[in-house]
Design a protein around this motif. Structure first.
Motif, PDB file in Angstrom:
ATOM      1  N   PHE A 157       0.552  35.950   3.802  1.00 48.57           N
ATOM      2  CA  PHE A 157       0.544  36.053   2.333  1.00 48.57           C
ATOM      3  C   PHE A 157       0.235  34.662   1.775  1.00 48.57           C
ATOM      4  CE2 PHE A 157       2.139  36.688  -1.933  1.00 48.57           C
ATOM      5  CZ  PHE A 157       2.174  38.061  -2.158  1.00 48.57           C
ATOM      6  N   PHE A 158      -0.672  34.554   0.800  1.00 44.10           N
ATOM      7  CA  PHE A 158      -1.050  33.218   0.312  1.00 44.10           C
ATOM      8  C   PHE A 158       0.177  32.473  -0.216  1.00 44.10           C
ATOM      9  CE2 PHE A 158      -1.114  32.544  -4.349  1.00 44.10           C
ATOM     10  CZ  PHE A 158      -0.810  33.807  -4.835  1.00 44.10           C
ATOM     11  N   ILE A 159       0.132  31.146  -0.111  1.00 46.30           N
ATOM     12  CA  ILE A 159       1.259  30.304  -0.512  1.00 46.30           C
ATOM     13  C   ILE A 159       0.789  29.309  -1.563  1.00 46.30           C
ATOM     14  CG2 ILE A 159       2.950  28.573   0.255  1.00 46.30           C
ATOM     15  CD1 ILE A 159       2.689  29.860   3.095  1.00 46.30           C
ATOM     16  N   ARG A 160       1.506  29.291  -2.700  1.00 44.37           N
ATOM     17  CA  ARG A 160       1.170  28.348  -3.747  1.00 44.37           C
ATOM     18  C   ARG A 160       2.468  27.631  -4.155  1.00 44.37           C
ATOM     19  NH1 ARG A 160       0.186  24.355  -6.320  1.00 44.37           N
ATOM     20  NH2 ARG A 160      -1.343  24.245  -7.999  1.00 44.37           N
ATOM     21  N   ASN A 161       2.653  26.420  -3.631  1.00 45.91           N
ATOM     22  CA  ASN A 161       3.826  25.611  -3.957  1.00 45.91           C
ATOM     23  C   ASN A 161       3.402  24.389  -4.766  1.00 45.91           C
ATOM     24  OD1 ASN A 161       5.374  27.357  -2.413  1.00 45.91           O
ATOM     25  ND2 ASN A 161       5.350  26.045  -0.594  1.00 45.91           N
ATOM     26  N   ARG A 202      11.057  31.700   3.318  1.00 41.89           N
ATOM     27  CA  ARG A 202      11.339  30.499   2.511  1.00 41.89           C
ATOM     28  C   ARG A 202      10.181  30.137   1.588  1.00 41.89           C
ATOM     29  NH1 ARG A 202      12.849  25.472   5.600  1.00 41.89           N
ATOM     30  NH2 ARG A 202      12.888  24.587   3.520  1.00 41.89           N
ATOM     31  N   ASP A 203       8.946  30.203   2.085  1.00 41.39           N
ATOM     32  CA  ASP A 203       7.792  29.831   1.260  1.00 41.39           C
ATOM     33  C   ASP A 203       7.622  30.735   0.039  1.00 41.39           C
ATOM     34  OD1 ASP A 203       6.365  27.510   2.019  1.00 41.39           O
ATOM     35  OD2 ASP A 203       5.619  28.522   3.822  1.00 41.39           O
ATOM     36  N   HIS A 204       8.186  31.933   0.108  1.00 41.31           N
ATOM     37  CA  HIS A 204       7.971  32.894  -0.984  1.00 41.31           C
ATOM     38  C   HIS A 204       9.204  33.056  -1.862  1.00 41.31           C
ATOM     39  CE1 HIS A 204       4.005  33.592   0.529  1.00 41.31           C
ATOM     40  NE2 HIS A 204       4.507  33.746   1.744  1.00 41.31           N
ATOM     41  N   GLY A 205      10.161  32.114  -1.744  1.00 34.09           N
ATOM     42  CA  GLY A 205      11.225  32.052  -2.741  1.00 34.09           C
ATOM     43  C   GLY A 205      12.635  32.351  -2.276  1.00 34.09           C
ATOM     44  N   VAL A 247      15.878  34.437  -3.720  1.00 34.09           N
ATOM     45  CA  VAL A 247      15.539  35.322  -4.850  1.00 34.09           C
ATOM     46  C   VAL A 247      14.363  34.751  -5.638  1.00 34.09           C
ATOM     47  CG1 VAL A 247      16.353  36.348  -7.016  1.00 34.09           C
ATOM     48  CG2 VAL A 247      17.946  36.094  -5.108  1.00 34.09           C
ATOM     49  N   ARG A 248      13.409  35.607  -5.967  1.00 30.14           N
ATOM     50  CA  ARG A 248      12.303  35.218  -6.837  1.00 30.14           C
ATOM     51  C   ARG A 248      12.085  36.285  -7.902  1.00 30.14           C
ATOM     52  NH1 ARG A 248       6.523  35.159  -4.186  1.00 30.14           N
ATOM     53  NH2 ARG A 248       6.100  34.141  -6.166  1.00 30.14           N
ATOM     54  N   VAL A 249      11.365  35.904  -8.950  1.00 24.80           N
ATOM     55  CA  VAL A 249      10.968  36.863  -9.972  1.00 24.80           C
ATOM     56  C   VAL A 249       9.650  37.509  -9.534  1.00 24.80           C
ATOM     57  CG1 VAL A 249      10.539  37.194 -12.436  1.00 24.80           C
ATOM     58  CG2 VAL A 249      11.967  35.289 -11.674  1.00 24.80           C
ATOM     59  N   GLY A 268       0.432  34.890 -11.220  1.00 26.58           N
ATOM     60  CA  GLY A 268       1.379  34.415 -10.213  1.00 26.58           C
ATOM     61  C   GLY A 268       2.351  33.350 -10.710  1.00 26.58           C
ATOM     62  N   ALA A 269       1.892  32.483 -11.609  1.00 26.78           N
ATOM     63  CA  ALA A 269       2.705  31.343 -12.059  1.00 26.78           C
ATOM     64  C   ALA A 269       4.037  31.753 -12.685  1.00 26.78           C
ATOM     65  CB  ALA A 269       1.910  30.507 -13.056  1.00 26.78           C
ATOM     66  N   ARG A 270       4.131  32.991 -13.184  1.00 26.75           N
ATOM     67  CA  ARG A 270       5.393  33.429 -13.820  1.00 26.75           C
ATOM     68  C   ARG A 270       6.377  34.035 -12.810  1.00 26.75           C
ATOM     69  NH1 ARG A 270       3.175  30.164 -16.902  1.00 26.75           N
ATOM     70  NH2 ARG A 270       1.314  30.889 -17.962  1.00 26.75           N
TER      71      ARG A 270
HETATM   72  N1  MTE Z   1       7.986  29.150  -8.308  1.00 25.41           N
HETATM   73  C1  MTE Z   1       8.506  27.939  -8.025  1.00 25.41           C
HETATM   74  N2  MTE Z   1       9.829  27.779  -8.112  1.00 25.41           N
HETATM   75  N3  MTE Z   1       7.716  26.902  -7.662  1.00 25.41           N
HETATM   76  C2  MTE Z   1       6.335  27.047  -7.587  1.00 25.41           C
HETATM   77  O1  MTE Z   1       5.646  26.086  -7.242  1.00 25.41           O
HETATM   78  N4  MTE Z   1       4.400  28.544  -7.907  1.00 25.41           N
HETATM   79  C3  MTE Z   1       3.940  29.648  -8.748  1.00 25.41           C
HETATM   80  C4  MTE Z   1       4.772  30.900  -8.501  1.00 25.41           C
HETATM   81  N5  MTE Z   1       6.175  30.602  -8.506  1.00 25.41           N
HETATM   82  C5  MTE Z   1       5.759  28.305  -7.906  1.00 25.41           C
HETATM   83  C6  MTE Z   1       6.650  29.360  -8.239  1.00 25.41           C
HETATM   84  C7  MTE Z   1       2.545  30.001  -8.619  1.00 25.41           C
HETATM   85  S1  MTE Z   1       1.424  29.082  -9.509  1.00 25.41           S
HETATM   86  C8  MTE Z   1       2.115  31.104  -7.918  1.00 25.41           C
HETATM   87  S2  MTE Z   1       0.499  31.564  -7.883  1.00 25.41           S
HETATM   88  C9  MTE Z   1       3.087  31.928  -7.165  1.00 25.41           C
HETATM   89  O2  MTE Z   1       4.408  31.425  -7.245  1.00 25.41           O
HETATM   90  C10 MTE Z   1       2.683  32.000  -5.701  1.00 25.41           C
HETATM   91  O3  MTE Z   1       3.596  32.781  -4.989  1.00 25.41           O
HETATM   92  P1  MTE Z   1       3.529  32.809  -3.403  1.00 25.41           P
HETATM   93  O4  MTE Z   1       3.573  31.388  -2.896  1.00 25.41           O
HETATM   94  O5  MTE Z   1       4.683  33.640  -2.958  1.00 25.41           O
HETATM   95  O6  MTE Z   1       2.203  33.453  -3.051  1.00 25.41           O
END
Ligand code: MTE
Ligand code: MO
Length: 372
Positions: free
Chosen positions: A41-45, A186-189, A192-194, A201-203
């Motif tokens: 799954f793509f990762i954007r940190n 871990r890379d995906h939150g 817990v993530r929203v 994706g940024a939200r």
């Molecule tokens: N949430 C946190 N806490 N930190 C981050 O850097 N990146 C956001 C979002 N949520 C980010 C974040 C962005 S820009 C995207 S595109 C998605 O997470 C990417 O989610 P993924 O890494 O699970 O694919």
């Protein structure tokens, strides 16, 4: 090195930056399955990955006036009804590298892989907000999210969505603790993530630490000074971030994942594969494919996955099998998708170019050679 504690990643990922870590799956793996396996799954940190202890993890939810704030452990979150949905997540910068070819932009050079699909499970945000006493009193109100990842100055990642979306049970916004039947990687939150279906994706804030309802959007850099679209003539001297709305729902998108640019294909039949998706729950109703640079078109075959009206949160994979036109030494393959509002993709990149290289959704073009 603040990144020394980052997790190990799958070797198939194409890395766009190491610190912070950003990577996408190669196209042929991306559309191998409808659900993207967690490891690719793509990762954007934007920041180092925090190492959170699930036993001491707490989610703070600010209470409405006259209500107590909530401080929820993972076990508390599990007590809310578990809601499951399949959702495609796309970064606003997906396909940015095509914009760079027109004119330089500021941002990571994503190709077609800053998009992936998972089956998410968690508590509905609307139920958690209701427990903290929140109602739809002010239609301008925003729900602000804060991550537990932060830079050396202590500034955390943050973003916001309108309260109207957060409280709408039909919008299915989740506080997700599972991804494809596993605890979040871990890379995906983790933990817990929203997940905000149909929204950029940024939200989808990862490592979620705090939720609050405010009169205005989040003051985070990534809400106010990034993830906005502009006229192609706007440059870094003239840009006015305050006057542009933040990106929420994304426009219709599609891309070809097979064959890839520069490939040599056999004469006879060619199979073209790809993905198509639209924001806001709009379903993909058609994908058109051209083998001759847009002179003639054929409708691709869409996969069978169900798309609920107004809640089509996930992509459709598609393919077209067609004879290679006789005598051709090369093909200019193009795809373009149509959503159920009959929105279409723009045919070229230049008119949608913007200085941050976001919302890159022009027809996807792939040039291949035909074996003699
Ligand atoms: N949430 C946190 N806490 N930190 C981050 O850097 N990146 C956001 C979002 N949520 C980010 C974040 C962005 S820009 C995207 S595109 C998605 O997470 C990417 O989610 P993924 O890494 O699970 O694919
Ligand atoms: Mo993103």
């Amino acid at each position: 090195d603040p990144y020394a504690g980052d997790p190990k990643r799958h070797p198939a990922l194409k890395v766009n930056s190491q610190r912070p870590f950003n990577a996408e799956p190669p196209p042929e793996l991306l559309t191998e399955s409808y659900i993207t396996p967690n490891p690719i799954f793509f990762i954007r940190n934007h920041l180092p990955v925090p190492n959170l202890d699930p036993d001491t993890y707490r989610l703070h939810v600010a209470g409405a006036p006259g209500y107590q704030s909530l401080c929820l452990s993972l076990d508390d979150l599990y007590k809310f009804p578990k809601h499951e949905i399949t959702v495609t997540l796309q970064c606003a910068g997906n396909r940015r590298s095509e914009m760079t070819q027109i004119k330089e932009v500021k941002g990571l050079e994503w190709r077609t892989g800053a998009i992936s699909t998972a089956h998410w499970a968690g508590a509905r945000l609307c139920e958690v907000l209701a427990q903290a006493g929140h109602q739809l009193s002010d239609t301008e109100a925003q729900v602000c999210f804060e991550g537990l990842d932060s830079d050396p100055t202590g500034t955390a990642y943050g973003a916001s969505i309108p309260l109207t979306r957060a409280l709408d049970p039909e919008a299915e916004v989740l506080l997700a603790y599972e991804m494809n039947g596993q605890p979040l990687p871990r890379d995906h939150g983790f933990p817990v993530r929203v997940v905000v279906p149909g929204v950029v994706g940024a939200r989808h804030v990862k490592w979620l630490g705090r939720v609050s309802v405010e009169g205005e959007e989040s003051y985070s850099h990534w809400q106010r000074r990034d993830y906005k679209g502009f006229c192609p003539s706007v440059d870094w001297d003239t840009v006015d971030f305050d006057s542009a709305p933040s990106i929420q729902e994304l426009p219709v998108q599609s891309a070809i994942t097979e064959p890839q640019a520069g490939d040599t294909i056999e004469s006879g039949d060619v199979t073209v594969k790809g993905y198509a998706w639209s924001g806001g729950g709009r379903a993909v109703i058609r994908v058109d494919v051209s083998l001759d640079g847009g002179l003639t078109w054929q409708a691709a075959e869409l996969d069978e996955e169900e798309q609920r009206p107004r809640k089509a949160w996930a992509w459709r994979l598609w393919q077209l099998q067609a004879p290679v036109p006789a005598g051709q030494k090369e093909l200019n393959i193009i795809c373009k998708a149509v959503d159920d509002s009959y929105n279409v993709q723009p045919d070229t990149v230049a008119p949608i170019w913007n200085l941050r290289g976001v919302l890159s959704n022009a027809w996807h073009r792939v040039h291949v050679h035909v074996a003699p």
